[in-house]
Each structure stands twice: as structure tokens, then as C-alpha cells.
Motif scaffolding. Structure first.
Motif, short mmCIF file in Angstrom:
data_model
loop_
_atom_site.label_atom_id
_atom_site.label_comp_id
_atom_site.label_asym_id
_atom_site.label_seq_id
_atom_site.Cartn_x
_atom_site.Cartn_y
_atom_site.Cartn_z
N GLU A 45 0.82 -1.21 0.00
CA GLU A 45 0.00 0.00 0.00
C GLU A 45 0.85 1.26 0.00
O GLU A 45 0.47 2.28 -0.59
N HIS A 106 -5.72 2.54 -0.90
CA HIS A 106 -5.65 1.10 -0.72
C HIS A 106 -5.13 0.44 -1.99
O HIS A 106 -5.20 1.04 -3.09
N VAL A 131 -7.57 3.70 -5.18
CA VAL A 131 -7.12 2.31 -5.14
C VAL A 131 -6.30 2.01 -6.40
O VAL A 131 -6.43 2.69 -7.41
#
Length: 523
Positions: A45, A106, A131
Motif C-alpha cells: 500500500e 488502498h 485504489v
């Protein structure tokens, strides 16, 4: 050949081996040891945060998963405490105007729920969920008030290939705020007092595996095109370095060597061939001045040279069936003028003009075959290295050796079209793996021996953010680093460990083969 006992890195790594093909440096050799690959393409991450913070995205073409146009005014302040990853971000969102708030990062969209953020009030300030991959295919996530939070999937809008972006990131400062904390592997190494020879052998194994992995990539290319075109495309890709790898390979595919041969007479002088190849490649690349530069005035030398190049291109273009690229295909951001695409194109043009009839591949192969006739020792290594390097280092051009741009200020002294660092990168990352495929397919053990000699004795390349990060992460600031990471082969080993474990979200430190091996080495 190294003896493989139950305390050696070879023995320990063999427990993790999974077959990844038949290519190797030789049966039973340290180069035949393989790492297991991570399950799927996953990254940590922290790297996604770096990609967002440094904005390695196509900024003019961003859309949320819900289809709303998005513009990043400010990515936010990095939050090293609890709560959302970035605070005080500002975005322009279609239908809502300027939106201020926090940004949560994320790897996968499903991590929002997996981490429980949909139940945490701390995350009610989040105005955008960013993301790398959307694995749940939902356009939004919800906060604890059941309000929709727009979502951006980075993988759709990356400015370059993911691996290239990670290479661009200054891992040291981005991930650790300027300080690289020692990894568990470093603590374990110090605990068990693992000596530098053992670590070096481990990195040799990992480096051999990485070069085999590169060879397997080119093996797939060879399945659909000749070795000659494969090497040409691979060299072109390498000339693009980080910013322009894809455009350079695209150019090589749109103007293959076979087309160059069919368009350019074999019996004309080398300099005329060079001009012809330059016109074809620069024209096909969309890098000839025109459009906005149409009215620009150049010095007399540039005007005369450009007139010749354009005249040649105008003659060739009707005979070329493929559509030319445009200047918009090329990325100049962060490039030093010496590395601009025009100069790289001229470099390959000059090289091609000197060996168009037989091709670059055969020229390099001949260098290896001549070296293979001698006993593999330090002297033969030096001769081989000098010969292969000279193929690329000696290319020059009457105009571009003294210019960085069209009509740019003329330099007092000539500058190499390809520097020693780029040439070393081509040798390690292209020449060795491509010819390893060739040697394997032709059962040429002499060539494989010379490739092994070259690879295992080649000095270290300039450090990158990844190698610097790994040296400090694994070895710390000790004087050990210079003694251990003393070859390109061992640098490749650091890359292999980084890619398979440090960068891989699916792997924790206590699963890392290097970390686990230190305990074995100390027993």
C-alpha cells in the motif's frame, strides 16, 4: 561450481524453487536456483500512496469509477499518524466543483471494508477513495453515515507501466520520510552474524534468477518474431529508459529492421544510410519539426540538415504503410536534454547504418563468437566487454553529437549519443538475456559460457532508488554494502528480492526467503 551443503544459500533457496521454464546458465549451477513468484500482481500500500502523492497519473484524463471527470488540485498532506492517509486534499469533481477533504489509499477497493473504514467515524472526512485495482467493481464506497465516497482506480490512468513508475519513485524519502528503517532481515543478519561471503552468494543466486526471468520475457517475443527483431525492439525499449519505453518499442514495431532494408539501398555509403534511417525513424516517430514549430527560424546548419531529412522522409512516407506516431506519444518530463528521444533515435540510426545488411544481432553475436575462441579469463572478459560496449559507445553523428535539440545551441565539444551508464544497462538488461535465449535454443554452451562470464564479472551499474533502499534496508549504513554489492549481478539480486517480497503486498517480512535464510545460515 559452488558446493551446495545444507548451510549454503543455494541449498536454502532450493526449498523455495518453483519451475519457471528451462532457461538457465547451466544445470546444477547457482544460476539454476529459482525464487517462487508472488501470487498475482500485488504491491504494498505504501507504494500506492507514493504513486498518488507524486501524481504518476495522466492528470488530464482522470475519471472516477462512477464516470465523473476528476482533477487533482492538491493530493493532500501525508499523514503519518492514525486516520486517512492524506489530509487537506483538494479535487475538482464534475458536478460538485471544488471538494476538500481527506484521501484514503488502498491496493484493492475491497480493503475499505476489510479494514473496517465503513464503520469508523475517523474516515467520514474522506472525499476520495484511491485504489490501484477495483476488485469489487463498485463505483463508490460508503462511510459510516452511509454516504457515497467517489472512488478512483489508478491502474486505468497510470502515466507509465507500474514497474517503471516504482523504479521512478524515490523509495528512501517517499516511503520513510527520508529515512530507511532497518528491515527485519538486517536485524536477523546481525543477530546470527551472517558473513558477507554468504550474503554475496545469496545475491548471486537471486541475480541469476532475475536474469533468467528477463530471458523468459524475451523468449515469448522470439516465439512470434525473429531474434534480430526481438533484439532491435528490446534495445529500443531500453533507450526509452523510464519515460519512453513504450513509445520506443512502438516505433521499432512500426519501422522494423526488415522494412528499413527494403527501403534503403544496400550499396549506398554509410553516412547516406544514416541520413535515410534517421529520416524514417524520426518521421515515423513524429519527431520532425512541424505543426507549432512550422514558422520557427533555425541556424543555417540546422536549416540545411533539416531540409535533407524532411526531403528524405517525404520520399519514403508514401512507401510506408503504417501510421506515424505523434509528438504527443513522447514524454519529455524530467528528461535531461542529452536524453531527449531525438538523440536516442539518432543513436540507433547510426548503429543500424553501420550494420544494416547483417543486423545488430549478428554483429553482437560475432563479438561473442570471437571472444569464445579464447580461454575465459580476466583478459578475455576485458576484451569482450570493451568490444560489446564499443558497438554502442562509439556511435556519433556530425549534427547530433553537438546538439541536444533541433536548432539548439551548438556545443563546443562533441557529446556521446549514448553514455556509459545507458550502454551498461543495455548490456545487462537486454544483451545478456536475449542471447541467453538464443544460446539455449541453439544448445550453444560456448555462448552461454561467455554470457555467464560477462554477467558475473560486470561491475555495478549506477545506483537506483530501489538498490539504495535495499542496501540500507538489508545491510544498513555499514561498510559491508560496498564490499557485497560489487557487481551488476548482485544489484539484480537486490531487485529480485525487492520485487518478490518487499514490494509484494501478499508477502510479509517473515515469509521473505532472505529473512528466513539468515537463521539457517547462522546455525
Amino acid at each position: 561450481m559452488l558446493r551446495i551443503d545444507n548451510n549454503s544459500p543455494e541449498y536454502f533457496l532450493s526449498a523455495y524453487r518453483q519451475s519457471a521454464g528451462s532457461i538457465s546458465f547451466g544445470a546444477g549451477d547457482a544460476g539454476d536456483v529459482r525464487f517462487r513468484e508472488g501470487a498475482g500482481r500485488r504491491i504494498k500500500e505504501e507504494f500506492v500512496r507514493c504513486i498518488w502523492f507524486e501524481q504518476h497519473v495522466k492528470k488530464e484524463k482522470l475519471y472516477t469509477d462512477g464516470g465523473a471527470r476528476l482533477e487533482v488540485v492538491a493530493p493532500g498532506w501525508w499523514n503519518s499518524g492514525g486516520g486517512p492517509d492524506f489530509q487537506h486534499a483538494e479535487i475538482l469533481l464534475e458536478g460538485r466543483g471544488l471538494v476538500k477533504g481527506s484521501v484514503e489509499i488502498h491496493v484493492f477497493a475491497s480493503d475499505w471494508i476489510r479494514h473496517g473504514h465503513h464503520r469508523q467515524k475517523t474516515y467520514d472526512t474522506v472525499c476520495l477513495h484511491v485504489v490501484m485495482w477495483n476488485d469489487i467493481r463498485e463505483e463508490y464506497v460508503k462511510n459510516c453515515r452511509d454516504r457515497d465516497i467517489p472512488q478512483l482506480t489508478l491502474s486505468k490512468f497510470l502515466s507509465s507501466a507500474l514497474d517503471d513508475i516504482i523504479d521512478l519513485i524515490d523509495t528512501e524519502s517517499c516511503l520513510r520520510g527520508g529515512k530507511v528503517l532497518p528491515g527485519y532481515c538486517q536485524t536477523e543478519r546481525e543477530k546470527f552474524k551472517v558473513d558477507e561471503q554468504w550474503i554475496g552468494r545469496f545475491l548471486d543466486c537471486a541475480g541469476d534468477e532475475r536474469i533468467v526471468q528477463k530471458a523468459q520475457r524475451y523468449e515469448k517475443w522470439v516465439d512470434v518474431k525473429p531474434f534480430e527483431q526481438t533484439l532491435y525492439e528490446a534495445i529500443m525499449e531500453s533507450l526509452g529508459y523510464k519515460n519512453n519505453k513504450e513509445p520506443f518499442r512502438m516505433l521499432a514495431m512500426r519501422m522494423p529492421q526488415e522494412d528499413l532494408r527494403s527501403l534503403i539501398p544496400e550499396d549506398i555509403p554509410v553516412q547516406e544510410k544514416n541520413i535515410s534511417i534517421q529520416s524514417l525513424l524520426l518521421g515515423m516517430a513524429g519527431l520532425l519539426p512541424g505543426g507549432k514549430d512550422s514558422g520557427k527560424m533555425y541556424d543555417a546548419e540546422t536549416e540545411a540538415f533539416l531540409a535533407v531529412i524532411k526531403d528524405k522522409w517525404n520520399t519514403f512516407q508514401p512507401k510506408v504503410s503504417r501510421e506515424p506516431m505523434t509528438r504527443e506519444n513522447w514524454n519529455y518530463a524530467g528528461l535531461r536534454p542529452a536524453n531527449f528521444p531525438e538523440r536516442r533515435v539518432v543513436a540507433i540510426s547510426t548503429l543500424l547504418s553501420e550494420c544494416l545488411s547483417h543486423g545488430i544481432f549478428n554483429r553482437v553475436l560475432y563479438a561473442f563468437q570471437r571472444a569464445g575462441d579464447s580461454v575465459p579469463d580476466a583478459a578475455s572478459f576485458d576484451r569482450l566487454t570493451a568490444t560489446v560496449q564499443s558497438l554502442f559507445l562509439d556511435v556519433c553523428d556530425p549534427y547530433w553529437s553537438y546538439r541536444y535539440t533541433w536548432g539548439g545551441k551548438k556545443l563546443r565539444n562533441s557529446q556521446k549519443l549514448l553514455g556509459a551508464e545507458r550502454v551498461s544497462g543495455i548490456i545487462i538488461n537486454v544483451i545478456v538475456p536475449v542471447f541467453l535465449v538464443y544460446a539455449d535454443k541453439h544448445h550453444d554452451m560456448g555462448l552461454k559460457r561467455m554470457l555467464s562470464l560477462l554477467y558475473r564479472n560486470y561491475g555495478p551499474l549506477p545506483a537506483t532508488s530501489v538498490t539504495r533502499f535495499m542496501v540500507r534496508r538489508v545491510l544498513g549504513q555499514s561498510k559491508l554494502s560496498g564490499k557485497i554489492v560489487n557487481s551488476a549481478r548482485r544489484q539484480q539480486g537486490l531487485y529480485k528480492i525487492f520485487k518478490d517480497f518487499c514490494e509484494n503486498e501478499a508477502m510479509s517480512c517473515n515469509e521473505c526467503v532472505l529473512y528466513l535464510s539468515f537463521g539457517k545460515a547462522g546455525t
